[in-house]
Structure formats: structure tokens, C-alpha cells
Motif scaffolding. Structure first.
Motif, PDB file in Angstrom:
ATOM      1  N   SER A   1      -0.933 -14.722  95.923  1.00  0.00           N
ATOM      2  CA  SER A   1      -0.170 -13.743  96.680  1.00  0.00           C
ATOM      3  C   SER A   1       0.168 -14.272  98.073  1.00  0.00           C
ATOM      4  CB  SER A   1      -0.956 -12.437  96.785  1.00  0.00           C
ATOM      5  OG  SER A   1      -0.290 -11.517  97.616  1.00  0.00           O
TER       6      SER A   1
ATOM      7  N   THR B   1      -5.528 -13.796  94.784  1.00  0.00           N
ATOM      8  CA  THR B   1      -5.394 -13.592  96.230  1.00  0.00           C
ATOM      9  C   THR B   1      -4.646 -14.758  96.863  1.00  0.00           C
ATOM     10  OG1 THR B   1      -7.428 -12.297  96.286  1.00  0.00           O
ATOM     11  CG2 THR B   1      -6.688 -13.262  98.361  1.00  0.00           C
TER      12      THR B   1
ATOM     13  N   VAL C   1      -6.991 -12.533 104.222  1.00  0.00           N
ATOM     14  CA  VAL C   1      -6.836 -12.013 102.862  1.00  0.00           C
ATOM     15  C   VAL C   1      -8.162 -11.654 102.191  1.00  0.00           C
ATOM     16  CG1 VAL C   1      -4.629 -13.170 102.488  1.00  0.00           C
ATOM     17  CG2 VAL C   1      -6.759 -14.371 101.927  1.00  0.00           C
ATOM     18  N   THR C   2      -9.289 -11.827 102.888  1.00  0.00           N
ATOM     19  CA  THR C   2     -10.581 -11.337 102.394  1.00  0.00           C
ATOM     20  C   THR C   2     -11.332 -10.725 103.570  1.00  0.00           C
ATOM     21  OG1 THR C   2     -11.946 -13.303 102.821  1.00  0.00           O
ATOM     22  CG2 THR C   2     -10.698 -13.254 100.738  1.00  0.00           C
TER      23      THR C   2
ATOM     24  N   HIS D   1      -7.378  -7.150  99.234  1.00  0.00           N
ATOM     25  CA  HIS D   1      -7.059  -7.271  97.809  1.00  0.00           C
ATOM     26  C   HIS D   1      -8.137  -6.677  96.913  1.00  0.00           C
ATOM     27  CE1 HIS D   1      -3.544 -10.040  98.238  1.00  0.00           C
ATOM     28  NE2 HIS D   1      -4.124 -10.253  99.408  1.00  0.00           N
ATOM     29  N   ARG D   2      -9.280  -6.353  97.495  1.00  0.00           N
ATOM     30  CA  ARG D   2     -10.344  -5.790  96.677  1.00  0.00           C
ATOM     31  C   ARG D   2     -10.163  -4.279  96.552  1.00  0.00           C
ATOM     32  NH1 ARG D   2     -11.907 -10.246  98.959  1.00  0.00           N
ATOM     33  NH2 ARG D   2     -13.517 -11.585  98.047  1.00  0.00           N
TER      34      ARG D   2
ATOM     35  N   ASN E   1       1.400  -6.399  96.111  1.00  0.00           N
ATOM     36  CA  ASN E   1       1.598  -7.838  96.027  1.00  0.00           C
ATOM     37  C   ASN E   1       2.991  -8.138  95.482  1.00  0.00           C
ATOM     38  OD1 ASN E   1      -0.843  -8.824  96.969  1.00  0.00           O
ATOM     39  ND2 ASN E   1      -1.847  -8.614  94.992  1.00  0.00           N
TER      40      ASN E   1
END
Length: 886
Positions: free
Chosen positions: A19, A16, A112-113, A135-136, A185
Motif C-alpha cells: 500500500s 502494508t 504505517v505501523t 492498517h491493523r 487502501n
């Protein structure tokens, strides 16, 4: 444009973070003001190269000694981010995030999370556009999806890595969904050395954690290592699973063939020395390792996941996909790539061509367009005001379909016919696993036939009421769609199970009549190195089958299908004996019958004259019988014969010539001096004398409805024991003279059983269909002859009755070993209540095995409204006429 990436740690070694850094570098190179706002500084030096033009700011520095006050804060749990969301946050990061985000000066803030998204939408200045990059790919992963679902509606844009994840999020958020985009990504910038594919090295990389399942890769390599002389497996990374990998390597004698060199910051060089890239993760988002390997021209072999590998690898074009968790499939794929130089080079060339779409500069320009569109959509308005003004996401609408007149049995046959006819066209190696004991019918094919099966299915003539379901598995959500549409989409992956079944809801959103018990599953089994077919999940029969094992034919849902000899025989848990149904009914509107009732009533006194015993409401017919018998036809077609026990009356709609229904007059089973009778307890004492009655039968009052497809195992064990459903109500003490007649009968039952066995009955039984054995009832009749005969000759319910089939026989069976306590989902609907319409709406969700429409003497609804409500409900609940209806 000022663009800030909010990351957990800019110095962290993770996909993550990498990216985000790659994107920031590319945006800075194209002239934008790109920044990295890092919650913590967890290392002295960054793990990846950061362009000098990218500004990096850390909110908390964990590389040095914390002050006592900061240490105290760091030891306390975060309020902004609960530990169940992400354990990397603390009260110290809360303070730092509030200070840092309140003061952030940027046009776009990229999170990003999910946890960072939660912080951004709560703390960043309102004019800032928040764009979240997810990203998950699975709710089973570390921080889960809860914060995403809670806070995504407040973001301006949410980006997902794959279309399947985007579809899931749109479905979850509905009208609250922000703009949702799909962007992969990017590959890291810089030159990428090419592999010559001649090193005989299989390479994989990642954290050595259970989710990556590298022990399965070692096991798969071990199965083919002797057939791949000179080949090595190289696993790069650090993590707590390293000792397990070492032990697995030694156990399999691979200590000189498996390498564990630890982590590296120079993966491009590693891929340049690789000939095969392997991935065995349980779940992935968009794995950078696969992208980097393909950029080096290395063919990849991977377990399929619901997202990630299937979007990156095109099977047989740039790599190979195998079924999730399939060690046999992975071993066979490694052997195939390792032993076929031409295939390896062909797929390597395809991998290189595929990788060009992930160029960092190209993707950066895509992001610039997304950011500009989000800024324009905001138009200077506050975040929530802009979101409220935006067009709502369309609410998914179920496709229309026509299932008029279709029974569950017909739907099961249609689904199986579709699956088997398709299997027959694409493979000469397939079989059917019959639905033993209520299991789902399963069609088994080799994985090699999967693509052809789905292609044929996509073009097949399919009943509109059938859907295709991609089951929830391997860390991702369930998907359902029209057969042609989803069959086409599933060709991208290698998931080993799919289900053909009717749509579970009607187009207007109600539970469908065909929504349960009509599924046919299709399994695709990987082929092992030895040529066996290997099951994708645990089965009751065998995990491996040799090709050609289906040597006999059996009949399933009316179709002759191939199967194994072992599967053609019943299992020890199945009911194979005949089962009948006995239904009691009376037409209370019959003038002659009612005149006889009044005459008989004039001869009795005591309890018999109470309205609970003999009142007219006990005999009102609201056409429940027609729908009761329909429910047997729809949901219990295994019933051999229905015996309708009446007082010489026959419903006008009933075809008495139909072979599955027989009308039985009270005169056939009760002594002449007991007639006419108006006592259900009396009738119960004689039901075991119905002519040609099976040893095992189910007794139903006419106000009982079966609620969904049931097998005979819902009523009996394979050995013939009867199930007993205990109700929460208690029998109570014996000194209540005003107890209702059914409870007085229960106390009489209790007295008889206590005298015979020394055991006390405490609870009522559920008012639901009753399972019985004729021989047990004959035994009760002999053992308690006086009480049974007295009840038989009681024209109305009395205080001395026994309730032979609705209580006495069940408790007798529990005491003598012919019955056992079980459980079932039941709905008891009191039709006299004011909330009747609400109760019936709940029942229409079809979440119960049985429904009882219990009548009483006083009703909250007016007579016309009550009749109209019940007629509408029964017509919707069991709408398909039975074959014995005129």
C-alpha cells in the motif's frame, strides 16, 4: 510537496508495504517528491515495483554480513519499541532510526505501523508533519494497539481504513484525539486483466498463518466438492501452516482438487484465472486481495469481520458475506456461487463496479488534500503547540432516555417483546432459548432473515432506555448505540450476535439500575448445505437444528414463545423449588417499644448492658426496610413471599393486604416467657417457625440491600444445598472477655460444633443475606436444645448466645453436607465512618450482589448530614417503589 513513507522494509512482501509503495508511486507520478524510508533492507530486490522517481533509503542493511558490533546491537532488544509492541526492532534499528529520523528532510512523514509512529513522534524534527496510516483492525494482532493509543495524540493526523475503526479510536482517545480520517487502501497501478469467470477455480492468497484460517476454507470446500465437479481450490502463499493444509487436504481426499503453488508476484494474472475469491481470515484491516479480485471482476465470498470485508463487500451486490468462523456458511456460499453461473456473473459485474472507487491516482489526490490541510493546520508551530491549539474532539455524550419506574423484570420483558415481535414479522423459523440458570435469553433466527430483522428493528417503536450492542468478538471492539442507528449500520455485515439491553449508564454517567441482568441476545444461524441451521458459537444444547424444531410453547419473561421441547424443561443446574424471604425489623422510635426495652434492661446485668448488646443505636430505623424490600422486588422477583418479622409493629407505608408480604409478630414464633425480646440472636432461634414458611428461605436484616438482578441459584444449588459466604475476619481465641457479642456467639457456636463433630470453626461469615433450610434449623434446635432455648430467652445479647442463623446453621450445614462454600460480590458500608460518602459513591457503580449499611454507635458525620446522605443514596440505589408501598 516532500512526502516520506516510513516503512519496516520496502522490499518486504506484505500488504502494508504494498500500500505504501502504491501511494508513493502515485504521488511521484503526480509530481510530488515521494520517498520510502525503510528501517531495514531485508531482501536484495523489492517485492513490488517501485517507480524510479521514488527515492528509496535503507537505514539498516540485513542482506549482507553485519559487523561484530552491529551484530551485538542487533541481538539486543529495542528501547524505542518494546518487543511486546513489535519484535522486528532491535538496538541496532534504534541507533539507525535515531540517526535517520533526526536528519530527515521532508514536509510530511507517513508511518504505517504503530511502532513506526512511536519512533516518528519521538525522533523526527519538530517541523515535520506526522501522518499515521493504521492498517491493523484488532488489538489481538501481532503488534497490538498499545503504541497507537499511547502515541496517536502526538500525530497531526491518523488515518484509519474503515469508519468502525475510526469511531473506536475517537472513543478511546476522547479529547486527546488528533484529526482522524478514513481512507481506504488504493489498488496497485497498471492494467488489470479481467476474469471470464469460466475457470471453475476458487482462489485465495495470503500468508499461510493461523489468522488466515485456510484450513477452514479447505474444510468448507470439502463439504461441497462432490456437488461442484470440476472445481478446484487454489491457495497462494507461504507460511508455517502449509504442512497443516497439506494434511487437511489429504484427510478430506482433496489432493487432486486443492492446489498450494506457493507465493507469486503476479496476482493480477491469478485473479484473471479465478471464478471465485474466498477469504476466511479471523481479522482483517482492508484486505488487498479482495480489492484486487473485485478489480478483475471476480465475485468474493468472505467471513465477515468487524472491519475490512464488510466495508468492501456489499452482500448480494458484489459478493457474499457469511458469519465469522462459519464453515457451514462458507460451504453454502461456495456451493451457491459455484453452481449458479448467472449469480456469479451478476456479482462479478458488481465487483468490478465497486472496485473503481479504489483507483490509486484518485486516492493519491485525497491524500494530497489531507497533507495540505495538516500543513496548514500546523502553521509553522511546534507539533504539541499546534495540537494544543486545535479544537478538542467532542466527548461522546450518552443519549437521554427515560427509565423512570421501570424494573429490571419489565426491561427484560420489553427487550424480549421487541426481539420476538420483530422475529415474527420477518421469519417463520425462529425460536427462543430460555434463560436457564441465569443464562441470557436468546432469540434464534436464520442468517437469511438478518437483514430484514435489522431493517424492521431500525423502524420499530423502541423504549428510549433500550440500546443495541454489537458484542466484542472476532478480534474487534464492542459497539453500542441507539437501536435504530446501530441496526441500520449493522446491515452492512453478517455478524451473528447482537444484544438488546438497557443503557448500562444513566445520561449523567452513573451506573444504571437496569444496567445488568436485562439483556436479550439475538443469534443468526447460518444454513448448512443440508438445510440445517448451524450455531455461530458453542451452545449447551446443539450446534445444529433442523428447520421447524421449535414445536412447543413456553413462557419467558411473561411472554409465550416458541422453543424446543428440550429447552422448555429446567436443567439440572436450576432451582425450581419455592424460596421465601424472611426480614427482621424493629421501629426503635416507637415510645411504647422503647419503654419496654428500658424496663427489660433494668432487669439484666453483665454483657447485656453493654451498648454493643442493648444500646439504642442497634434499633435505629433510617427507612432501610422500605429499600431492603424494594431491592427484593427489583432484583429477586422470584421470591414467593416476604415474611416481615416484627415486635407487633407495622411500617406506615406498608400495605398489609398485599399477598406477597406477610407481617409476623414475635408472639407467633417465640414462647411467651421470652418476650419482649430485644436480642436478634433470640429472634433467629425462632424464624424457622414462621407460619407457611417455605423449606428454603433467605434471611435478611433490614440493613441489607440486593445490588443487582440475582437468581435463586445465587443462594441455593439445584439440589437445595445452601451457599455459605465466608468472611476474612477470624473468630479468634476464646479468652477475650471484651469480644463483641457477635464474636462471643461465634465462639459458643464453635464449642458446640467441636463437641459434636470434632471440627473447629475459624472464620466469621459475611454480613450478607443468609440462605437457609427450615428442616436443618429444626434439626439444630433439637440437637442443641439447651443452648438454643437459653438464647431464645435472653432478652439482650449475652455471652452464652448462639447465632443460629448468622453463623451456627451455616457451619453445621458445611459439616453435615447441606451447605457449601461459595463466593459473592459484597459491599460492607460502615455508616459511622468519615468516608461514608465516598463508600456510597463506589456502591453506586453497582458492582456487588449485596450491600450492608452497617450502623454503629458513634458517627463521624453529623446526624442531619448522615440522614440526608443515606436517604439520597437509598433513593438512587433502589428508586422504584414496590407494589406493597402505599
Amino acid at each position: 510537496m516532500r512526502i516520506t513513507f516510513l516503512v519496516q522494509s520496502a522490499h518486504k512482501l506484505g500488504g502494508t508495504e504494498r500500500s505504501a509503495i502504491t501511494q508513493a508511486n502515485a504521488l511521484a507520478a503526480s509530481g510530488h517528491d515521494a520517498r520510502l524510508l525503510s528501517v531495514v533492507k531485508a531482501a536484495a530486490e523489492p517485492a513490488f515495483d517501485i517507480d524510479p522517481r521514488v527515492t528509496v533509503e535503507h537505514l539498516v542493511d540485513l542482506t549482507g554480513e553485519l559487523s561484530p558490533s552491529d551484530r551485538a546491537l542487533h541481538e539486543r532488544a529495542s528501547v524505542l519499541v518494546p518487543p511486546r509492541w513489535d519484535k522486528q526492532f532491535s538496538a541496532l534499528t534504534d541507533v539507525a532510526l535515531e540517526r535517520g529520523l533526526r536528519a530527515v528532510q521532508t514536509d510530511v512523514l507517513v508511518t504505517v505501523t504503530p511502532a513506526l509512529l512511536a519512533c516518528a513522534v519521538q525522533l523526527s524534527p519538530d517541523p515535520v508533519v506526522v501522518v499515521h496510516q493504521e492498517h491493523r483492525s484488532s488489538s489481538q494482532r501481532t503488534s497490538g494497539m498499545e503504541p497507537l493509543l499511547v502515541h496517536a495524540p502526538r500525530a497531526d493526523v491518523v488515518s484509519l481504513l474503515t469508519p468502525s475503526i475510526a469511531d473506536w479510536l475517537r472513543g478511546e482517545l476522547g479529547a486527546l484525539a488528533p484529526e482522524i480520517v478514513v481512507v481506504p487502501n488504493p489498488l496497485p497501478q497498471g492494467p488489470t486483466p479481467r476474469s471470464l469467470l469460466d475457470s471453475r477455480t476458487i482462489v485465495t492468497a495470503g500468508r499461510l498463518v493461523m489468522e488466515k484460517q485456510f484450513t477452514k476454507l479447505v474444510e468448507a470446500f470439502g463439504e461441497v466438492a462432490d456437488q461442484l465437479p470440476g472445481w478446484r481450490l487454489r491457495i497462494l502463499g507461504q507460511g508455517h501452516q502449509r504442512p497443516h493444509l497439506v494434511r487437511e487436504t489429504r484427510k478430506r481426499g482433496l489432493w487432486d482438487r486443492v492446489e498450494l503453488p506457493g507465493s507469486t508476484t503476479d496476482m493480477p494474472s491469478e485473479w484473471a484465472r479465478a471464478s471465485i475469491c474466498a477469504l476466511t481470515s479471523r481479522a482483517e484491516g482492508f484486505p488487498l486481495g479482495l480489492q484486487e479480485a473485485m478489480a478483475a471482476g471476480v465475485p468474493c465470498v468472505s467471513f465477515d469481520c468487524a472491519s475490512g470485508p464488510r466495508e468492501i463487500i456489499h452482500h448480494e451486490v458484489d459478493g457474499l458475506l457469511v458469519a465469522p468462523e462459519s464453515i457451514a456458511g462458507m460451504a453454502a456460499a461456495l456451493l451457491r456461487l459455484g453452481s449458479d453461473d448467472a449469480l456469479r456473473r451478476r456479482l462479478g459485474a458488481g465487483a468490478l463496479a465497486t472496485s473503481r472507487q479504489w483507483d490509486a491516482d484518485t486516492i493519491a489526490q485525497d491524500w494530497v488534500a489531507i497533507f495540505e490541510r495538516a500543513l496548514a493546520a500546523r502553521g509553522g508551530r511546534p507539533r504539541l503547540a499546534a495540537r494544543a491549539a486545535a479544537a478538542s474532539a467532542p466527548i461522546p455524550v450518552l443519549p437521554s432516555y427515560d427509565a423512570t419506574g421501570v424494573t429490571p423484570a419489565e426491561a427484560r420483558r420489553a427487550a424480549l417483546d421487541l426481539a420476538t415481535s420483530t422475529a415474527r414479522r420477518v421469519s417463520d423459523t425462529w425460536l427462543v432459548v430460555p434463560p436457564h440458570g441465569g443464562d441470557v435469553t436468546t432469540v434464534v433466527l436464520p442468517m437469511a432473515a438478518r437483514t430484514a430483522f435489522l431493517e424492521q428493528l431500525a423502524g420499530a417503536d423502541v423504549p428510549s432506555y433500550l440500546s443495541l450492542r454489537d458484542p466484542a468478538a472476532h478480534g474487534w471492539h464492542e459497539r453500542r448505540g441507539p437501536v435504530a442507528e446501530l441496526a441500520t449500520d449493522l446491515q452492512r455485515g453478517r455478524t451473528p450476535v447482537l444484544a438488546l439491553e438497557p443503557w448500562p449508564r444513566t445520561p449523567d454517567g452513573n451506573a444504571s439500575l437496569l444496567g445488568q441482568g436485562c439483556t436479550v441476545e439475538v443469534e443468526f444461524w447460518e444454513e448448512s448445505v443440508a438445510g440445517d441451521l448451524v450455531a455461530p458459537r458453542r451452545t449447551r444444547w446443539s450446534q445444529r437444528l433442523p428447520r421447524g424444531a421449535a414445536t412447543v410453547t413456553t413462557t419467558v419473561h411473561g411472554l409465550d414463545v416458541p422453543t424446543l421441547p428440550l429447552l422448555a424443561a429446567p436443567t439440572v443446574g436450576e432451582v425450581t423449588f419455592p424460596v421465601d424471604a424472611v426480614v427482621t425489623w424493629v421501629d426503635g422510635e416507637d415510645p411504647a417499644w422503647d419503654a419496654a426495652r428500658r424496663d427489660r434492661l433494668a432487669e439484666v446485668t453483665g454483657t447485656a448492658v453493654r451498648r454493643e448488646s442493648s444500646g439504642r443505636a442497634r434499633f435505629v430505623s433510617r427507612d432501610e426496610l422500605r429499600h431492603c424490600l424494594r431491592s427484593i422486588h427489583l432484583f429477586a422477583p422470584w421470591v414467593r413471599r416476604i415474611h416481615l418479622v416484627t415486635a407487633g409493629q407495622v411500617p406506615a407505608w406498608l400495605d398489609v393486604e398485599h399477598p406477597q408480604v406477610r407481617v409476623v409478630d414475635h408472639r407467633e414464633i417465640l414462647p411467651a416467657d421470652a418476650l419482649p425480646t430485644f436480642n436478634s440472636h433470640a429472634i433467629e432461634t425462632a424464624l424457622h417457625r414462621v407460619p407457611d414458611l417455605a423449606e428454603h428461605f433467605v434471611y435478611l436484616n433490614d440493613d441489607f440491600l440486593l445490588g443487582r438482578p440475582l437468581g435463586p441459584e445465587r443462594f441455593f444449588s439445584a439440589a437445595g444445598l445452601t451457599q455459605v459466604w465466608v468472611a476474612p475476619g477470624t473468630v479468634g481465641l476464646d479468652d477475650d472477655p471484651d469480644a463483641p457479642p457477635y464474636r462471643q456467639a461465634a465462639r459458643t457456636n464453635r464449642r458446640l460444633l467441636a463437641e459434636a463433630f470434632g471440627a473447629v470453626v475459624t472464620h466469621d461469615l459475611a454480613h450478607a443475606p443468609y440462605a437457609h433450610r427450615r428442616s436443618v434449623l429444626e434439626e439444630i434446635e433439637q440437637r442443641f436444645a439447651d443452648d438454643v432455648q437459653r438464647t431464645a430467652r435472653s432478652p439482650f445479647r449475652s455471652e452464652t448466645d448462639v447465632s443460629m442463623l448468622s453463623s451456627l446453621a451455616q457451619h453445621y450445614g458445611l459439616l453435615t453436607g447441606t451447605a457449601y462454600v461459595a463466593d459473592a460480590e459484597r459491599a460492607y458500608v460502615n455508616i459511622s465512618n468519615s468516608d461514608l460518602e465516598w463508600q456510597l459513591r463506589k456502591v453506586l457503580q453497582r458492582e456487588q450482589d449485596f450491600v450492608c449499611l452497617a450502623d454503629h454507635h458513634d458517627h463521624a458525620l453529623g446526624a442531619e448530614r448522615l440522614d440526608r446522605t443515606l436517604t439520597a443514596f437509598m433513593g438512587e440505589y433502589v428508586p422504584v417503589p414496590a407494589p406493597w408501598e402505599h
